[in-house]
Design a protein around this motif. Structure first.
Motif, short mmCIF file in Angstrom:
data_model
loop_
_atom_site.label_atom_id
_atom_site.label_comp_id
_atom_site.label_asym_id
_atom_site.label_seq_id
_atom_site.Cartn_x
_atom_site.Cartn_y
_atom_site.Cartn_z
N ILE A 9 -8.94 11.49 2.67
CA ILE A 9 -10.16 11.48 1.85
C ILE A 9 -10.24 10.23 0.58
N GLY A 10 -10.98 9.03 1.32
CA GLY A 10 -10.92 7.68 0.48
C GLY A 10 -11.31 6.69 1.66
N GLY A 11 -11.73 5.67 2.14
CA GLY A 11 -11.18 5.17 2.79
C GLY A 11 -10.39 2.86 2.46
N GLY A 12 -10.08 3.52 1.05
CA GLY A 12 -9.78 2.36 0.31
C GLY A 12 -8.62 2.34 0.70
N PRO A 13 -8.31 0.95 0.21
CA PRO A 13 -6.39 0.95 0.57
C PRO A 13 -5.16 2.04 0.30
N ALA A 14 -5.53 2.74 -0.58
CA ALA A 14 -4.64 4.41 -0.13
C ALA A 14 -5.11 4.56 0.72
N GLY A 15 -5.81 5.05 1.23
CA GLY A 15 -6.51 5.68 2.69
C GLY A 15 -6.32 5.26 3.60
N ILE A 33 -12.20 9.91 6.17
CA ILE A 33 -13.46 9.58 5.23
C ILE A 33 -13.61 9.46 4.52
N GLU A 34 -15.11 7.87 4.08
CA GLU A 34 -15.54 7.06 3.21
C GLU A 34 -17.35 7.49 2.76
N ARG A 35 -17.35 7.63 1.47
CA ARG A 35 -18.53 7.65 1.36
C ARG A 35 -19.63 6.54 1.35
N ASP A 36 -19.13 5.77 1.27
CA ASP A 36 -19.31 3.79 0.81
C ASP A 36 -20.30 3.99 2.14
N GLY A 41 -12.84 0.62 -0.23
CA GLY A 41 -12.74 1.00 -1.21
C GLY A 41 -13.08 -0.28 -2.86
N ILE A 42 -12.55 -0.36 -3.52
CA ILE A 42 -12.87 -1.39 -4.63
C ILE A 42 -12.52 -3.19 -4.13
N LEU A 43 -11.62 -2.90 -2.88
CA LEU A 43 -11.01 -4.27 -2.86
C LEU A 43 -12.83 -5.48 -2.78
N ILE A 47 -13.98 -10.22 -5.07
CA ILE A 47 -13.67 -11.57 -4.09
C ILE A 47 -13.07 -12.52 -4.90
N HIS A 48 -12.50 -12.38 -5.53
CA HIS A 48 -11.51 -13.21 -6.92
C HIS A 48 -9.84 -12.80 -5.98
N ASN A 49 -8.74 -14.04 -6.12
CA ASN A 49 -7.83 -13.59 -5.26
C ASN A 49 -6.51 -13.12 -6.11
N GLY A 50 -5.37 -13.18 -5.62
CA GLY A 50 -4.39 -12.66 -6.72
C GLY A 50 -4.24 -11.22 -5.75
N PHE A 51 -4.73 -11.19 -4.61
CA PHE A 51 -3.94 -9.49 -4.13
C PHE A 51 -2.53 -9.71 -2.96
N GLY A 52 -2.09 -9.08 -2.81
CA GLY A 52 -1.62 -9.23 -1.51
C GLY A 52 -0.21 -10.30 -2.11
N MET A 85 -19.74 12.42 2.39
CA MET A 85 -18.81 12.52 0.90
C MET A 85 -18.44 13.06 0.82
N VAL A 86 -17.47 14.18 1.14
CA VAL A 86 -16.41 15.26 0.79
C VAL A 86 -16.43 15.84 0.01
N LEU A 87 -17.22 17.00 -0.27
CA LEU A 87 -18.25 17.30 -0.95
C LEU A 87 -16.87 19.08 -1.29
N GLY A 294 -3.04 6.43 -4.39
CA GLY A 294 -3.67 5.21 -4.79
C GLY A 294 -3.18 5.97 -6.44
N ASN A 295 -5.22 5.17 -6.68
CA ASN A 295 -5.80 5.18 -7.84
C ASN A 295 -6.07 6.66 -8.31
N VAL A 296 -5.86 7.16 -7.53
CA VAL A 296 -6.39 8.92 -7.92
C VAL A 296 -5.58 9.82 -8.29
N VAL A 302 -1.95 -3.44 -9.76
CA VAL A 302 -1.82 -4.22 -8.57
C VAL A 302 -1.68 -3.33 -6.99
N VAL A 303 -2.80 -3.84 -6.44
CA VAL A 303 -2.48 -3.33 -4.98
C VAL A 303 -1.86 -2.90 -3.88
N ASP A 304 -0.92 -4.34 -4.08
CA ASP A 304 0.45 -4.07 -2.88
C ASP A 304 1.34 -2.49 -3.28
C1 LIG Z 1 -11.59 -5.25 -10.92
C2 LIG Z 1 -10.70 -5.19 -10.23
C3 LIG Z 1 -10.14 -6.05 -10.58
C4 LIG Z 1 -8.81 -5.30 -9.67
N1 LIG Z 1 -8.04 -6.88 -9.42
C5 LIG Z 1 -6.74 -7.04 -8.75
C6 LIG Z 1 -5.91 -8.18 -8.11
O1 LIG Z 1 -6.07 -9.30 -8.55
N2 LIG Z 1 -5.16 -8.08 -7.54
C7 LIG Z 1 -4.57 -6.72 -7.66
O2 LIG Z 1 -3.04 -6.61 -7.01
N3 LIG Z 1 -5.14 -5.59 -7.33
C8 LIG Z 1 -6.76 -5.15 -8.17
N4 LIG Z 1 -7.25 -4.43 -8.38
C9 LIG Z 1 -6.87 -2.90 -8.57
C10 LIG Z 1 -6.88 -2.41 -6.89
O3 LIG Z 1 -8.25 -3.02 -6.58
C11 LIG Z 1 -6.75 -0.66 -6.86
O4 LIG Z 1 -5.89 -0.18 -7.86
C12 LIG Z 1 -7.05 -0.33 -5.77
O5 LIG Z 1 -8.39 -0.49 -4.55
C13 LIG Z 1 -6.94 0.97 -5.54
O6 LIG Z 1 -7.26 1.43 -4.09
P1 LIG Z 1 -7.78 3.27 -3.84
O7 LIG Z 1 -7.61 3.24 -2.11
O8 LIG Z 1 -6.73 4.04 -4.22
O9 LIG Z 1 -8.94 2.95 -4.57
P2 LIG Z 1 -10.61 3.29 -3.78
O10 LIG Z 1 -9.73 0.77 -3.91
O11 LIG Z 1 -11.09 2.96 -5.08
O12 LIG Z 1 -11.25 3.64 -3.44
C14 LIG Z 1 -11.17 4.52 -3.17
C15 LIG Z 1 -12.48 5.17 -1.82
O13 LIG Z 1 -12.54 6.51 -2.00
C16 LIG Z 1 -14.09 6.44 -2.04
N5 LIG Z 1 -14.25 8.19 -1.98
C17 LIG Z 1 -13.93 8.72 -3.50
N6 LIG Z 1 -15.04 9.97 -3.12
C18 LIG Z 1 -14.53 10.20 -1.90
C19 LIG Z 1 -15.47 11.65 -1.73
N7 LIG Z 1 -16.11 12.83 -1.82
N8 LIG Z 1 -15.71 11.40 -0.45
C20 LIG Z 1 -15.26 10.18 0.78
N9 LIG Z 1 -14.91 9.22 0.29
C21 LIG Z 1 -14.60 9.53 -1.37
C22 LIG Z 1 -14.32 5.70 -2.52
O14 LIG Z 1 -15.83 5.48 -1.95
C23 LIG Z 1 -13.61 4.87 -2.57
O15 LIG Z 1 -14.20 3.46 -1.39
C24 LIG Z 1 -7.98 -4.87 -9.45
C25 LIG Z 1 -9.18 -3.24 -9.49
C26 LIG Z 1 -10.51 -3.71 -9.73
C27 LIG Z 1 -11.16 -2.41 -10.03
#
Ligand SMILES: Cc1cc2nc3c(=O)[nH]c(=O)nc-3n(C[C@H](O)[C@H](O)[C@H](O)COP(=O)(O)OP(=O)(O)OC[C@H]3O[C@@H](n4cnc5c(N)ncnc54)[C@H](O)[C@@H]3O)c2cc1C
Length: 420
Positions: A9-15, A33-36, A41-43, A47-52, A85-87, A294-296, A302-304
């Protein structure tokens, strides 16, 4: 009902990382499953650099970092559903989701990986007095509007909160032509990473106003001004220090909250220090076969590290599906001691460990020339020197699993100077 071995659940970097790793470990039937409207995800809005820097030894932007994983996911043929969206999730691992194409869907999973990320705290949580005019945004929302939707949020901006999102958005707004009056921090240090203070504020001559807070927002239709006060050492307003700053926009960057409504409804135990589930060494929650990463789980800077932690969850979920998982009633618990806010994982089943185990932790305050002391039932098993630790920078702690003994409590504490 649809049926998958693993539902993520969630297609960000963690998923993404968890799904890819599960597939690499022999599970073929995976659904993300991704709601967006897109993966990443948030990545996608960063659009700034510093990831990876840790994983690829390169400075990538957020979308570039995400793209590498999206490409791999697609090449591996892992299925995903967007705009979905997962409910609800049940203990029997039935996932209920909704989208405009399939309608309401029920999916039976053998294992579930929670990777829903986190959301921003809002004005409501701060109780700032004043009216409700246009022009008050959360910093992450402003980032999405500017970087992805092409809307500018304001011309004269004040930012409350010195976390990374606030710092990054201060620079972004200046680059887009806005005036940023300053970034306010209630405490005596910035909450974001040191590198972001230099690269986003100092390089652009944006004032960092330490020990300041906004106590009132004025304006009828649009924000017209804010009342700013100085704060004392306990971050409380100092009466008589009120000053009015004219502005048309207020950005709030005041903390992130792991998105755990689904987890809480399911009865998953949450850690009040992280806001995320309590997990064991395999990132498994107290509900068997449900993993979190991940962030949940806890807010990462740091995303790495998100990727590495999620790979751990993906590997474990694959072992669970293949019935290779060792479940052991004997375990140790981790306990945050003096100066430590939290430790993840909170539980370690020693039979599941082969080599060293990595813990993530955060300190409560700023510490210079200090030591991290790890104790097992009051006996010191590890000591690590640290020159500088701050709450915004996550600390990693690697412990040889041979040092751990079942039934024990592992306490981590900070000792500064000659204490101990
Ligand atoms: C502004 C900002 C700047 C950052 N800068 C840096 C940086 O410079 N360098 C670095 O290494 N890291 C940076 N980070 C941190 C990094 O981006 C996060 O740690 C990372 O994106 C977390 O990954 P995640 O997959 O846990 O969460 P997310 O990226 O938030 O992904 C979670 C996904 O789950 C989906 N979701 C949630 N609930 C549901 C549901 N019920 N059903 C379906 N889908 C769902 C969301 O839509 C989302 O796409 C930054 C973060 C932010 C916010």
């Amino acid at each position: 009902m649809l049926s998958y071995d693993i539902v993520v659940i969630g297609g960000g970097p963690a998923g993404l990382a968890a799904a890819i790793e599960a597939k690499k470990n022999g599970v073929n039937n995976i659904l993300v499953i991704e709601r967006d409207r897109e993966l990443g995800g948030i990545l996608q809005q960063c659009i700034h650099n510093g990831f990876g820097l840790h994983i690829f030894k390169e400075e990538l932007t957020g979308p570039e970092y995400a793209e590498r994983f999206i490409k791999e996911l697609c090449e591996m043929g892992i299925e995903f559903k967007l705009d979905t969206m997962v409910l609800d999730i049940t203990k029997d691992k039935i996932v209920t989701a909704i989208n405009t194409v399939d309608g309401l869907i029920n999916i039976q999973a053998k294992a579930i990986i929670l990777a829903m990320g986190c959301r921003e705290r809002t004005r409501g949580a701060l109780s700032i007095a004043g009216t409700r005019p246009v022009g008050i945004y959360n910093a992450g929302l402003a980032q999405r509007l500017i970087n992805m939707e092409g809307y500018m949020v304001g011309k004269k901006v004040i930012i409350l909160g010195s976390g990374d999102i606030g710092l990054i958005m201060a620079r972004r707004l200046v680059l887009e032509g806005a005036e940023v009056i300053g970034v306010l921090a209630r405490g005596s240090y910035a909450a974001g990473l040191g590198r972001n203070v230099v690269q986003c504020l100092e390089d652009y001559n944006i004032p960092l106003m330490l020990r300041h807070n906004i106590v009132k927002i004025n304006g009828k239709d649009r924000v017209e001004s804010v009342v700013v006060v100085k704060t004392d050492e306990n971050k409380n307003p100092i009466p008589g220090t009120e000053e009015i700053y004219e502005c048309d926009t207020v950005l709030l960057s005041v903390g992130l909250i792991p998105e755990n409504e689904l987890s809480a409804n399911l009865g998953i135990r949450l850690d009040r220090n992280t806001g995320g589930p309590i997990v064991n060494e395999s990132m498994e929650t107290n509900t068997e076969g449900i993993f979190a990463c991940g962030n949940v789980l806890h807010v990462h800077d740091v995303v790495d590290y998100v990727t590495q932690e999620s790979q751990r969850a993906g590997r474990a979920a694959a072992r669970y599906v293949k019935n290779e998982f060792v479940t052991n009633s004997e375990y140790i618990k981790t306990k945050p001691g003096n100066g430590v806010k939290y430790i993840v994982p909170q539980i370690v089943q020693i039979d599941n460990l082969k080599g060293p185990i990595e813990f993530f932790m955060r300190v409560r305050d700023v510490y210079n020339d200090s030591r991290i002391i790890v104790k097992l039932d009051d006996i010191k098993i590890r000591e690590l020197k640290r020159q500088h630790m701050i709450p915004s920078e996550m600390e990693r702690l690697v412990i040889d699993s041979r040092l751990l003994k079942e039934g024990s409590i592992m306490t981590v504490e900070i000792c500064s100077g000659g204490e101990l």
